[in-house]
Scaffold this motif. Structure first.
Motif, mmCIF file in Angstrom:
data_model
loop_
_atom_site.group_PDB
_atom_site.id
_atom_site.type_symbol
_atom_site.label_atom_id
_atom_site.label_comp_id
_atom_site.label_asym_id
_atom_site.label_seq_id
_atom_site.Cartn_x
_atom_site.Cartn_y
_atom_site.Cartn_z
ATOM 1 N N ASP A 285 -39.531 -18.485 22.655
ATOM 2 C CA ASP A 285 -40.957 -18.769 22.752
ATOM 3 C C ASP A 285 -41.557 -18.655 21.359
ATOM 4 N N GLU A 286 -41.775 -19.799 20.706
ATOM 5 C CA GLU A 286 -42.283 -19.771 19.342
ATOM 6 C C GLU A 286 -43.734 -19.294 19.271
ATOM 7 N N LYS A 287 -44.480 -19.420 20.360
ATOM 8 C CA LYS A 287 -45.893 -19.039 20.357
ATOM 9 C C LYS A 287 -46.114 -17.671 20.994
ATOM 10 N N SER A 288 -45.102 -16.869 21.043
ATOM 11 C CA SER A 288 -45.253 -15.536 21.627
ATOM 12 C C SER A 288 -46.092 -14.651 20.728
ATOM 13 N N LEU A 294 -45.455 -11.304 13.514
ATOM 14 C CA LEU A 294 -44.451 -11.439 12.458
ATOM 15 C C LEU A 294 -44.810 -12.544 11.479
ATOM 16 N N ASN A 295 -45.522 -13.547 11.941
ATOM 17 C CA ASN A 295 -45.952 -14.618 11.043
ATOM 18 C C ASN A 295 -46.927 -14.100 10.000
ATOM 19 N N TYR A 296 -47.826 -13.202 10.403
ATOM 20 C CA TYR A 296 -48.736 -12.594 9.427
ATOM 21 C C TYR A 296 -47.962 -11.770 8.392
ATOM 22 N N PHE A 297 -46.968 -11.040 8.863
ATOM 23 C CA PHE A 297 -46.136 -10.291 7.919
ATOM 24 C C PHE A 297 -45.400 -11.232 6.961
#
Length: 616
Positions: A285-288, A294-297
């Motif tokens: 699930d890429e939009k989890s 983790l994208n912000y990190f």
């Protein structure tokens, strides 16, 4: 054959690996030696002799002994032979190189000796010519009318006399050092001695003064060298990006930050955190919610690596001068990862690029290369990586020979098996023209047969062209599923015709030879070469220490050795001392060993009653 011949007739049919005939038995044993599906052959042997509860388990010892002594022992002899031959070959090559160097050195010495003799003879001839000219000048002054002019004089043979003089010293300079202004220690000492004599000192005092002057100069140079190595890392004396000079305050600040003590430690921590974040992502699930966090990190990690790249570019420069940022391949890797991540982030919210945007977003996959940044920052990891790279360099020559032999075997396989790996789904049809229409398929679990279309297919691994043959042979070389390829080869008949079981048994010789040349020989050569390269890498570290490997191990053992300490109560009349005597006694040790053995036997006797119920 004596144990299992004619015994492998199962309800599902007779397996292709059996012991009914001598050739098939040889191929079955060879298959066991290669380690491919040997356990299936063993299970068939156990089942043919009554199964697990019918005494068939005794026959598994034959297969275990064959694997232990054949696969683990006999085949490893190839590795030992390869290591020994490679070591001898490298020693011979080293000896030949030393002999060539000695021969070249001897030739150079002969040339130097001839040149010295020529110089000495030329000097003697020059002195004699000078004496003769001086005597002629004296005679001419005394008898001016008796001597003709110089251009009119001839030699004894009637030819004009030519004065051959040696070349001037300035033309005999070494072309490599002729452009540098330097004076050696002997010339300096001589000049100092001459100056001291001119000042009125004796020769002994003059020599002492000259040596003391040289010693003071050497100590000053040593002091300068120590200051150079012990001080902070200097800034490169070049302009960075044609903007920041060595005195620019921005560049000086970047140089200060990059060379801070904890800068590399901070980058290492960020690399580890980035690696953990990559491992924690949810690939389904890429939009989890977890991926959003983790994208912000990842934005933070990419920002840190971008700042690091900018600081080092300003400090070291781009690529023009020596020591610049992009002159180091590790920095090129870091910059590639950062630029690809920034490019992906720049188009992550864009929809105008259409389907080509997916290609740009896929650049974020290069983030997995971030853990490689740790290799350049940990000396031990870099040493291991250097060993791997050196091994790959040495493997290149063997790889060329390997590809050559692979190509030769592929060409032979094409000539033997081209167009012969076709088959019809209906085994009763042997040609493409016959393989048409429909046929009945009988299933054991169904009483009514089903109808299926006939199809003319080709096996996935075939030899219809050289590239496909090389791929098939590489699959055979890895040992994965090669018995199926062997069966298809032995069942092959003619071009564009279906198979016939056991039609060409002699084709098994091709695979036996191929296995001996490649898996048993070439693969072991690769392993042996890597082992020798690692050994040489370790020995090269000891060259500067004038020690061999055994001496270093002895020294390390002597340094790390510690005396054995044994606790013993002081009061021999106490209960503590008596308990200690019991614990350290030999009967107590034997008692504990017996208890461990009994515990192991009890664990071996445990079974699952449900499985036993299913057996009966």
């Amino acid at each position: 054959m004596q144990l299992f011949g004619g015994e492998w007739n199962f309800p599902g049919g007779r397996p292709s690996s059996n012991f009914d005939t001598f050739p098939i038995a040889l191929l079955t044993v060879f298959q066991i030696l290669t380690g491919e599906d040997w356990n299936e052959v063993m299970y068939n042997g156990i089942q043919s002799q009554g199964g697990i509860h019918g005494g068939g388990m005794v026959y598994c010892s034959y297969f275990i002994v064959l694997v232990l002594f054949g696969n683990y022992t006999l085949l490893n002899v190839f590795l030992a032979i390869a290591v020994d031959n490679l070591a001898n070959a490298q020693e011979l090559t080293a000896a030949e190189e030393e002999a060539d160097e000695e021969e070249e050195k001897r030739r150079q010495e002969v040339k130097d000796e001839v040149a010295q003799q020529f110089d000495s003879h030329s000097h003697v001839a020059q002195v004699e010519n000078n004496k003769e000219e001086q005597s002629q000048l004296d005679m001419r002054e005394q008898f001016p009318t008796s001597f003709p002019p110089a251009h009119m004089r001839i030699g004894a043979g009637g030819a004009p006399m030519v004065n051959i003089c040696p070349p001037s010293p300035q033309n005999n300079k070494d072309p490599k050092t002729g452009n540098f202004n330097y004076t050696d220690q002997a010339s300096n000492n001589k000049s100092n001695i001459d100056k001291a004599k001119a000042s009125g000192k004796s020769e002994t005092e003059a020599r002492e003064d000259a040596e003391s002057d040289d010693g003071s100069d050497g100590s000053e140079k040593e002091g300068e060298g120590e200051q150079t190595f012990t001080g902070p890392k200097p800034m490169l004396p070049y302009s960075s990006m044609f903007i920041f000079g060595p005195t620019n305050p921005i560049r000086r600040f970047c140089h200060f930050v990059v060379n801070l003590r904890y800068f590399d430690l901070f980058i290492m921590i960020v690399i580890c955190a980035s690696s953990i974040a990559l491992a924690a992502e949810d690939p389904v699930d890429e939009k989890s919610y977890r991926n959003k966090i983790l994208n912000y990190f990842d934005y933070v990690f990419t920002g840190v690596f971008t700042v690091e790249m900018i600081l080092k570019n300003i400090d070291l420069g781009m690529i023009i001068h020596p020591g610049s940022y992009f002159r180091d391949l590790w920095n090129v890797l870091d910059a590639t990862v950062v630029v690809c991540a920034l490019t992906a982030y720049a188009f992550v919210d864009s929809t105008s690029a259409g389907k080509n945007l997916n290609t740009i977003k896929s650049l974020r996959v290069l983030r997995v290369l971030r853990p490689l940044k740790t290799i350049n920052r940990v000396p031990k990891l870099k040493a291991v990586f250097d060993c791997v790279v050196n091994s790959l360099k040495n493997v290149l020559n063997i790889m060329i020979v390997y590809l050559l032999f692979q190509f030769i075997f592929a060409v032979i396989a094409v000539q033997l098996f081209k167009g012969r790996f076709f088959y019809c789904t209906d085994a009763s049809k042997n040609t493409k023209t016959e393989c048409q229409g429909q046929y009945f398929v009988y299933d054991k679990n169904k009483n009514i047969p089903s109808v299926d279309d006939r199809k003319w297919n080709r096996w996935d691994f075939h030899y219809d062209n050289v590239l496909a043959a090389m791929l098939t042979l590489f699959t055979v070389q890895t040992g994965e599923g090669w018995p199926a390829v062997l069966k298809h080869s032995m069942d092959s008949t003619y071009e564009n015709r279906g198979p016939s079981p056991g039609y060409r048994m002699e084709m098994a010789i091709f695979y036996v030879v191929y296995f001996i040349v490649f898996p048993f020989f070439f693969i072991n050569i690769f392993v042996a070469l890597i082992i020798i390269t690692f050994q040489e890498q370790g020995e090269n570290e000891l060259v500067d220490q004038d020690l061999d490997k055994n001496q270093k191990q002895c020294i390390d053992f002597a340094i790390n050795a510690r005396p054995l300490c044994r606790y013993m109560p002081k009061n021999k009349q106490s209960v503590k001392y008596r308990i200690w005597r019991i614990v350290v006694s030999a009967p107590f040790e034997y008692f504990i060993m017996v208890m461990i053995a009994l515990n192991t036997i009890i664990l071996m006797m445990k079974v699952c009653t449900v499985i036993l119920h299913l057996y009966y």
